[in-house]
Design an enzyme around this catalytic site. Structure first.
Site, PDB file in Angstrom:
ATOM      1  N   LYS B  81       0.850  -1.200   0.000  1.00  0.00           N
ATOM      2  CA  LYS B  81       0.000   0.000   0.000  1.00  0.00           C
ATOM      3  C   LYS B  81       0.886   1.250   0.000  1.00  0.00           C
ATOM      4  O   LYS B  81       1.914   1.284   0.681  1.00  0.00           O
ATOM      5  CB  LYS B  81      -0.888  -0.032   1.244  1.00  0.00           C
ATOM      6  N   SER B 156      -9.714   1.653   3.036  1.00  0.00           N
ATOM      7  CA  SER B 156      -8.877   2.390   2.125  1.00  0.00           C
ATOM      8  C   SER B 156      -7.831   1.542   1.395  1.00  0.00           C
ATOM      9  O   SER B 156      -7.246   2.001   0.427  1.00  0.00           O
ATOM     10  CB  SER B 156      -8.148   3.487   2.897  1.00  0.00           C
ATOM     11  N   SER B 180      -9.776  -0.627   7.251  1.00  0.00           N
ATOM     12  CA  SER B 180      -9.228  -0.435   5.905  1.00  0.00           C
ATOM     13  C   SER B 180      -8.530  -1.646   5.298  1.00  0.00           C
ATOM     14  O   SER B 180      -8.173  -1.610   4.123  1.00  0.00           O
ATOM     15  CB  SER B 180      -8.263   0.750   5.898  1.00  0.00           C
TER      16      SER B 180
END
Lengths: 95, 493
Positions: B81, B156, B180
């Site tokens: 990420k 997210s 997330s």
């Protein structure tokens, strides 16, 4: 309404964020909605409840104070938007 | 290369590499071909790391060839990420304010991936600074759900989840502040694990809500989650909130029997706010657990309804403080033509941050500001204690808690974009675990009528990831939801 345009202008200043009039109008409604939702916490009596900030028991963490190499200056400055010699360059701070 | 090779798990892939059935170099090249073909429809990556990945693949092939010792993740292509720092690779947090930021160091977890010979193939998209539940708030692109590209992948960690679901990475790292990792895993039909707060070092994870943030794993099955957690868990002196507790062996014994395990069902998570397909799938999953000898126990977590309100005060208060560092001085974006230092700060931040980030910084500063601190931040911190106490009480009666991960399957792109509050409620099932600091996993447990994946969440006590993985694995072994793959158009297939 829990907050008005003046409050938005105040917290925008605290946040160091500039807002246009349209943005102020948008945020005042959205943040007001969220604050109204958050109101529900007041249904609870928390007079005798202790606040928590960390949920896993961690107290002061001590370690040996020993010398370690840190990132070299020129590497630190690689990401600087503006620099001069060994320094970050910024606009004049004191008038 | 057949599609089969892209669909296998990381642990299966490693066996093929070790038996020399395939080579890491070959695999990595093919994977990048697949990415080039599929990625335009999915948009899961912000940047790709092709050259370095191929170099690393060659190194691993050489090591295997020479019979040298290789790491736990040798040859496994992994996505990271883009809020986790990677040395010499751009780390943007999907924000314009960090567009040109190249970290001079690796996050602890990235260092661990490299030590275990993983191949880092790229940095994945997210909601800007991990603030969001749909990956629509990225400053660069909107990631699409591989199961239906008109829908969001969740967020997210939507880029990481979509990449793993579409076979564009074998595993991925994400971060979980309010769900997330787990929520996008549920929406993309994969496994998402958020470890206990303190189990994994946050060093190099760009801070959002420091008392809630935890790095987690996105994988194709539960065994892969165990492998990846094994690699990243542990004490790190650079994160003083990472704990000294020894890391158990998550992989061996994952297939332990769950006979007699007590599963708590919190009534508050099975209400009419939850989509019926989701409810039906989770209820069916409980029947599987009963068949395996687990005991289902009704429990109550009475303060659940306050979790979202607490979260949006605590997380945003911490965020407003953490994001004060983006001022255009030391790194990242700086505005042009300024009238002075304050003007530079304000204009840099106004131009560099997106709407959601600004909204949260302002909310956080409001909750912390003079005159409001007691009413908001202090109040929320107290209610947080009540939520934690709910879990403590429940875990006296049961070994784990099972509930939905997300109240709904993947929603349409744009559907919730204009209503922040509605978007915040997407995390209603996942937020409490962050507030209490406990570990949680989302595993596939069914499909909606439209064919969208549904996730089930399992929670255990602090530092009981081993038990969590065993309980998750017991279900996975009995079912095939995790084996179903989205249909993607590509000529390699």
């Amino acid at each position: 309404m829990k907050i008005g345009i003046k409050d938005i202008e105040y917290i925008a200043t605290l946040s160091r964020i500039e807002l246009s009039d349209t943005e102020k109008e948008m945020y005042v409604h959205q943040i007001d909605d969220i604050l109204s939702y958050i109101e529900k916490l007041n249904k609870l009596n928390t007079e005798k409840v202790k606040p928590v900030t960390h949920t896993v028991n961690i107290n002061n963490v001590f370690r040996e104070d020993r010398l370690e190499t840190s990132t070299p200056l020129e590497v630190v400055l690689l990401n600087a938007p503006s620099k001069m010699g060994a320094f970050f360059k910024v606009p004049k701070v004191i008038e | 290369m057949s599609l089969k090779l892209l669909e296998i798990t990381a642990h299966q892939l490693k066996e093929k590499l070790l038996s020399r059935e395939i080579q890491a170099t070959f695999l990595t090249k093919k994977l990048f071909e697949w990415i080039k073909e599929i990625e335009p429809n999915i948009q899961s990556y912000i940047s790709l790391n092709e050259d370095e990945a191929l170099e690393k693949a060659k190194e691993i092939d050489r090591k295997i060839e020479n019979g040298e010792k290789i790491g736990l993740l040798a040859g496994v292509p992994i996505a990271v990420k883009d809020n986790i720092c990677t040395k010499n690779i751009h780390t943007t947090c999907a924000s314009k304010i960090l567009k040109n930021f190249i970290p001079p160091y690796d996050a602890y977890v990235v260092k661990r991936l490299k030590e275990e010979d993983a191949i880092i193939i790229g940095k994945t998209n997210l909601d800007e600074f991990a603030m969001g539940s749909s990956t629509e708030n990225s400053g660069y692109k909107i990631t699409r759900n591989p199961w239906d590209t008109e829908r969001v992948p969740g967020g997210s960690s939507g880029g990481s989840s979509a990449a793993v679901a579409a076979g564009l990475a074998y595993m991925a790292l994400g971060s979980d502040t309010g769900g997330s990792v787990r929520q996008p895993a549920a929406l993309c039909g994969i496994v998402g694990l958020k470890p206990t707060y303190g189990r994994v070092s946050r060093y190099g994870l760009v801070a959002f809500g420091s008392s809630l943030d935890q790095i987690g794993t996105l994988t194709k099955d539960v065994r892969d989650a165990a492998v990846l957690l094994q690699v990243i868990a542990g004490k790190d002196s650079y994160d003083s909130t990472s704990v000294q507790i020894p890391v158990p062996d998550y992989i061996n014994g994952i297939d332990a029997s769950i006979q007699g395990v007590k599963i708590g069902i919190p009534q508050e998570y099975f209400t009419n706010g939850i989509n019926t397909d989701v409810l039906d799938s989770v209820k069916n999953a409980l029947k599987v657990y009963e068949r395996l000898g687990a005991k289902i126990v009704d429990i109550s977590l009475p303060h659940t309804e306050y979790a979202v309100a607490v979260y949006y005060i605590v997380a945003n208060a911490e965020a407003s403080s953490n994001l004060a560092r983006y001022d255009g001085v030391k790194y990242g974006y700086r505005t042009n033509d300024v009238r002075g230092i304050i003007d530079m700060y304000s204009r840099t931040r106004s131009e560099g941050f997106g709407n959601e980030v600004k909204r949260r910084i302002m909310l956080g500063n409001y909750a912390l500001s003079s005159g409001y601190y007691d009413a908001y931040y202090l109040k929320a911190s107290k209610v947080r204690n009540l939520i934690k106490n709910d879990f403590d009480a429940a875990f006296e009666k049961v070994d784990c808690i099972v509930c939905p991960t997300s109240p709904v399957p993947a929603f349409k792109i744009g559907e919730r974009a204009n209503n922040p509050l509605e978007m915040y409620l997407s995390d209603i099932c996942t937020i409490p675990a962050n507030l209490a600091g406990i570990p949680g996993i989302s595993i596939p447990c069914g499909f909606s009528k439209e064919g969208l994946p549904i996730g089930m969440q399992i929670l255990t006590r602090h530092f009981e990831e081993k038990k969590l993985l065993q309980i998750a694995y017991a279900f996975e072994r009995e079912t095939d939801f995790h084996l179903k793959k989205p249909v993607l158009k590509g000529s390699i297939a």
